[in-house]
Design a protein around this motif. Structure first.
Motif, PDB file in Angstrom:
ATOM      1  N   GLY A 137      34.615  51.871 -37.866  1.00  0.00           N
ATOM      2  CA  GLY A 137      32.963  52.136 -37.857  1.00  0.00           C
ATOM      3  C   GLY A 137      32.836  53.694 -38.572  1.00  0.00           C
ATOM      4  N   VAL A 138      33.351  54.638 -38.044  1.00  0.00           N
ATOM      5  CA  VAL A 138      33.349  56.109 -38.449  1.00  0.00           C
ATOM      6  C   VAL A 138      33.604  56.009 -39.947  1.00  0.00           C
ATOM      7  CG1 VAL A 138      34.116  58.375 -38.491  1.00  0.00           C
ATOM      8  CG2 VAL A 138      33.647  57.090 -36.438  1.00  0.00           C
ATOM      9  N   ALA A 139      34.612  55.253 -40.353  1.00  0.00           N
ATOM     10  CA  ALA A 139      34.863  55.086 -41.898  1.00  0.00           C
ATOM     11  C   ALA A 139      33.994  54.239 -42.648  1.00  0.00           C
ATOM     12  CB  ALA A 139      36.403  54.578 -41.872  1.00  0.00           C
ATOM     13  N   ILE A 140      33.597  53.344 -42.050  1.00  0.00           N
ATOM     14  CA  ILE A 140      32.798  52.389 -42.809  1.00  0.00           C
ATOM     15  C   ILE A 140      31.560  53.112 -43.399  1.00  0.00           C
ATOM     16  CG2 ILE A 140      31.265  50.466 -42.695  1.00  0.00           C
ATOM     17  CD1 ILE A 140      33.804  49.099 -41.259  1.00  0.00           C
ATOM     18  N   PHE A 141      30.806  54.003 -42.354  1.00  0.00           N
ATOM     19  CA  PHE A 141      29.302  54.513 -42.436  1.00  0.00           C
ATOM     20  C   PHE A 141      29.274  55.405 -43.678  1.00  0.00           C
ATOM     21  CE2 PHE A 141      26.085  57.503 -41.437  1.00  0.00           C
ATOM     22  CZ  PHE A 141      24.899  56.548 -41.758  1.00  0.00           C
ATOM     23  N   PRO A 142      30.076  56.376 -43.931  1.00  0.00           N
ATOM     24  CA  PRO A 142      29.928  57.131 -45.266  1.00  0.00           C
ATOM     25  C   PRO A 142      30.337  56.298 -46.502  1.00  0.00           C
ATOM     26  CG  PRO A 142      31.922  57.676 -44.031  1.00  0.00           C
ATOM     27  CD  PRO A 142      31.197  56.819 -43.232  1.00  0.00           C
ATOM     28  N   LEU A 143      31.104  55.366 -46.458  1.00  0.00           N
ATOM     29  CA  LEU A 143      31.522  54.395 -47.346  1.00  0.00           C
ATOM     30  C   LEU A 143      30.056  53.623 -47.846  1.00  0.00           C
ATOM     31  CD1 LEU A 143      33.261  53.426 -49.749  1.00  0.00           C
ATOM     32  CD2 LEU A 143      34.045  51.895 -48.029  1.00  0.00           C
ATOM     33  N   GLY A 144      29.390  53.027 -46.916  1.00  0.00           N
ATOM     34  CA  GLY A 144      28.220  52.338 -47.198  1.00  0.00           C
ATOM     35  C   GLY A 144      27.184  53.204 -47.637  1.00  0.00           C
ATOM     36  N   ILE A 145      27.076  54.384 -47.187  1.00  0.00           N
ATOM     37  CA  ILE A 145      25.870  55.281 -47.632  1.00  0.00           C
ATOM     38  C   ILE A 145      26.385  55.619 -49.013  1.00  0.00           C
ATOM     39  CG2 ILE A 145      25.101  57.578 -47.534  1.00  0.00           C
ATOM     40  CD1 ILE A 145      24.057  55.820 -45.078  1.00  0.00           C
ATOM     41  N   ALA A 146      27.507  55.980 -49.491  1.00  0.00           N
ATOM     42  CA  ALA A 146      27.770  56.239 -50.911  1.00  0.00           C
ATOM     43  C   ALA A 146      27.535  54.975 -51.850  1.00  0.00           C
ATOM     44  CB  ALA A 146      29.321  56.713 -50.705  1.00  0.00           C
ATOM     45  N   LEU A 147      28.087  54.038 -51.219  1.00  0.00           N
ATOM     46  CA  LEU A 147      27.903  52.683 -52.129  1.00  0.00           C
ATOM     47  C   LEU A 147      26.308  52.418 -52.378  1.00  0.00           C
ATOM     48  CD1 LEU A 147      30.488  50.441 -51.051  1.00  0.00           C
ATOM     49  CD2 LEU A 147      30.452  51.684 -53.121  1.00  0.00           C
ATOM     50  N   ALA A 148      25.506  52.639 -51.306  1.00  0.00           N
ATOM     51  CA  ALA A 148      24.097  52.336 -51.428  1.00  0.00           C
ATOM     52  C   ALA A 148      23.521  53.450 -52.146  1.00  0.00           C
ATOM     53  CB  ALA A 148      23.347  52.682 -50.002  1.00  0.00           C
ATOM     54  N   ALA A 149      23.886  54.777 -52.258  1.00  0.00           N
ATOM     55  CA  ALA A 149      23.197  55.695 -52.980  1.00  0.00           C
ATOM     56  C   ALA A 149      23.592  55.307 -54.655  1.00  0.00           C
ATOM     57  CB  ALA A 149      23.939  57.014 -52.672  1.00  0.00           C
ATOM     58  N   VAL A 150      24.843  55.009 -55.030  1.00  0.00           N
ATOM     59  CA  VAL A 150      25.171  54.700 -56.212  1.00  0.00           C
ATOM     60  C   VAL A 150      24.340  53.443 -56.679  1.00  0.00           C
ATOM     61  CG1 VAL A 150      27.011  53.806 -57.607  1.00  0.00           C
ATOM     62  CG2 VAL A 150      27.265  55.446 -56.176  1.00  0.00           C
ATOM     63  N   ALA A 151      24.161  52.381 -56.018  1.00  0.00           N
ATOM     64  CA  ALA A 151      23.264  51.221 -56.242  1.00  0.00           C
ATOM     65  C   ALA A 151      21.969  51.826 -56.481  1.00  0.00           C
ATOM     66  CB  ALA A 151      23.476  50.093 -55.162  1.00  0.00           C
ATOM     67  N   MET A 152      21.386  52.605 -55.773  1.00  0.00           N
ATOM     68  CA  MET A 152      19.904  53.098 -55.887  1.00  0.00           C
ATOM     69  C   MET A 152      19.761  54.015 -57.297  1.00  0.00           C
ATOM     70  SD  MET A 152      18.412  53.786 -52.167  1.00  0.00           S
ATOM     71  CE  MET A 152      19.607  54.911 -51.408  1.00  0.00           C
ATOM     72  N   GLN A 153      20.631  54.785 -57.544  1.00  0.00           N
ATOM     73  CA  GLN A 153      20.564  55.634 -58.514  1.00  0.00           C
ATOM     74  C   GLN A 153      20.962  54.785 -59.622  1.00  0.00           C
ATOM     75  OE1 GLN A 153      23.034  58.979 -57.473  1.00  0.00           O
ATOM     76  NE2 GLN A 153      21.705  59.452 -55.528  1.00  0.00           N
ATOM     77  N   GLN A 154      21.698  53.834 -59.924  1.00  0.00           N
ATOM     78  CA  GLN A 154      22.246  53.392 -60.993  1.00  0.00           C
ATOM     79  C   GLN A 154      21.778  52.046 -61.213  1.00  0.00           C
ATOM     80  OE1 GLN A 154      24.075  55.229 -63.495  1.00  0.00           O
ATOM     81  NE2 GLN A 154      24.142  57.106 -62.086  1.00  0.00           N
ATOM     82  N   PRO A 155      20.659  51.697 -61.958  1.00  0.00           N
ATOM     83  CA  PRO A 155      20.022  50.150 -62.076  1.00  0.00           C
ATOM     84  C   PRO A 155      21.184  49.240 -62.556  1.00  0.00           C
ATOM     85  CG  PRO A 155      18.446  51.664 -62.507  1.00  0.00           C
ATOM     86  CD  PRO A 155      19.680  52.565 -62.450  1.00  0.00           C
ATOM     87  N   ALA A 156      21.972  49.557 -63.458  1.00  0.00           N
ATOM     88  CA  ALA A 156      22.921  48.773 -64.085  1.00  0.00           C
ATOM     89  C   ALA A 156      24.090  48.405 -63.080  1.00  0.00           C
ATOM     90  CB  ALA A 156      23.537  49.329 -65.459  1.00  0.00           C
ATOM     91  N   ILE A 157      24.427  49.182 -62.351  1.00  0.00           N
ATOM     92  CA  ILE A 157      25.373  48.935 -61.246  1.00  0.00           C
ATOM     93  C   ILE A 157      24.562  48.077 -60.096  1.00  0.00           C
ATOM     94  CG2 ILE A 157      26.542  49.834 -59.248  1.00  0.00           C
ATOM     95  CD1 ILE A 157      27.425  52.166 -61.035  1.00  0.00           C
ATOM     96  N   SER A 158      23.414  48.272 -59.948  1.00  0.00           N
ATOM     97  CA  SER A 158      22.699  47.581 -58.772  1.00  0.00           C
ATOM     98  C   SER A 158      22.721  46.001 -59.333  1.00  0.00           C
ATOM     99  CB  SER A 158      21.453  47.954 -58.768  1.00  0.00           C
ATOM    100  OG  SER A 158      20.674  47.037 -57.940  1.00  0.00           O
ATOM    101  N   ARG A 159      22.567  45.844 -60.598  1.00  0.00           N
ATOM    102  CA  ARG A 159      22.340  44.303 -60.999  1.00  0.00           C
ATOM    103  C   ARG A 159      23.654  43.610 -60.896  1.00  0.00           C
ATOM    104  NH1 ARG A 159      19.606  47.182 -65.386  1.00  0.00           N
ATOM    105  NH2 ARG A 159      17.332  46.881 -65.000  1.00  0.00           N
ATOM    106  N   GLY A 160      24.729  44.126 -60.987  1.00  0.00           N
ATOM    107  CA  GLY A 160      26.110  43.649 -60.790  1.00  0.00           C
ATOM    108  C   GLY A 160      26.530  43.519 -59.278  1.00  0.00           C
ATOM    109  N   VAL A 161      25.714  43.859 -58.391  1.00  0.00           N
ATOM    110  CA  VAL A 161      26.116  43.838 -56.890  1.00  0.00           C
ATOM    111  C   VAL A 161      26.299  42.303 -56.573  1.00  0.00           C
ATOM    112  CG1 VAL A 161      25.315  44.021 -54.849  1.00  0.00           C
ATOM    113  CG2 VAL A 161      25.469  46.269 -56.274  1.00  0.00           C
ATOM    114  N   PRO A 162      25.303  41.441 -56.963  1.00  0.00           N
ATOM    115  CA  PRO A 162      25.312  40.100 -56.408  1.00  0.00           C
ATOM    116  C   PRO A 162      26.865  39.421 -56.854  1.00  0.00           C
ATOM    117  CG  PRO A 162      23.148  40.419 -57.245  1.00  0.00           C
ATOM    118  CD  PRO A 162      23.938  41.640 -57.596  1.00  0.00           C
TER     119      PRO A 162
END
Length: 280
Positions: A137-162
């Protein structure tokens, strides 16, 4: 003492021992059931409260959970502590059904050595096991935060998430058919069967629990990925993944169960990928 009295005394002692063992068994499984119910209820309440906060609608027609965001006035340290507490309780609810046979196996193996401390040492085994999941869990949290930040800042990447979610679930399902999965599953299933020569000191009990966790993590890593991409606090996803992990560990034909689970996961992934391509 007459021969008849001796036989009666011996018979009484012989029949009393199983009764004591049965009582301990009932206490163990009863306590395990209460712990499972408590952790499941807390997880359910936590999930409901997170759902009440809503989700962020993202480009690509998907929603991001508030799990990966700070609440107003919350520090990142506070957010990490909150996530970790939620994660540990959730892991207890999800992993306890498949862990209980391993704990009972340990109790059975060491029941003849220093029986007074068997409950404490069994608790140490469980503590070591869930310590491993805490580290995950300690390892997963920062990874999830980083991926969420990328998705919020890059709409093109966000569209590819599904589409990415569909592909990850497809890979997770395909792994159910591999020899690697079979080896991992066989190792975990072996821990649920009677064994001998299990060390009984407190330190060895803790190490035994850590070893169980390290064996368990890789075995169900692909199924846990499904939970993470489907929504870490999604109660439906939790229930499905918990059932899958428990069935493939405890069912008489574990490998066949694993393949059946894999077929269901692969089919679901293909539907998700088809939908994602259609939306794109």
């Amino acid at each position: 003492m007459t021969l008849g009295e001796h036989v009666a005394s011996t018979t009484t002692r012989t029949t009393a021992q199983p009764t004591k063992g049965e009582a301990r068994k009932h206490v163990f499984f009863g306590a395990s059931a209460l712990l499972f119910v408590a952790s499941a209820l807390i997880t359910s309440v936590w999930s409901t409260s997170m759902s009440a906060m809503g989700e962020m609608l993202m480009p690509g027609d998907w929603s991001m959970s508030m799990t990966w965001m700070r609440m107003p006035g919350q520090t990142w340290l506070g957010a990490a502590a909150s996530f970790l507490g939620m994660w540990v309780v959730m892991m207890v609810a999800m992993m306890l059904p498949s862990l209980v046979p391993m704990l009972w196996n340990y109790r059975t193996a060491v029941s003849g050595a220093n029986d007074r401390h068997i409950g404490w040492r069994t608790s140490l085994v469980a503590a070591g096991y869930f310590f491993v999941w805490t580290v995950f869990g300690v390892a997963i949290f920062p990874l999830g935060i980083a991926l969420a930040a990328v998705a919020m800042q890059q709409p093109a990447i966000s569209r590819g998430v599904p589409l990415a979610i569909g592909v990850l679930i497809l890979i997770a399902g395909a792994l159910q058919f591999t020899a690697w999965k079979g080896r991992q599953l066989a190792c975990c299933r072996d821990e649920s069967t009677p064994r001998i020569a299990v060390p009984v000191s407190a330190g060895s009990a803790l190490r035994h629990g850590v070893q169980l966790g390290l064996r368990c993590g890789p075995c169900c890593a692909n199924l846990m990925v499904i939970l993470l991409v489907a929504g870490v606090m999604n109660l439906g996803a939790m229930a499905v993944v918990t059932a899958a992990i428990t069935v493939e560990r405890l069912a008489p034909a574990g490998e066949h169960a694993a393949r059946a689970i894999g077929a269901i996961v692969v089919g679901s992934a293909l539907l998700l990928i088809t939908r994602a391509i259609g939306l794109a």
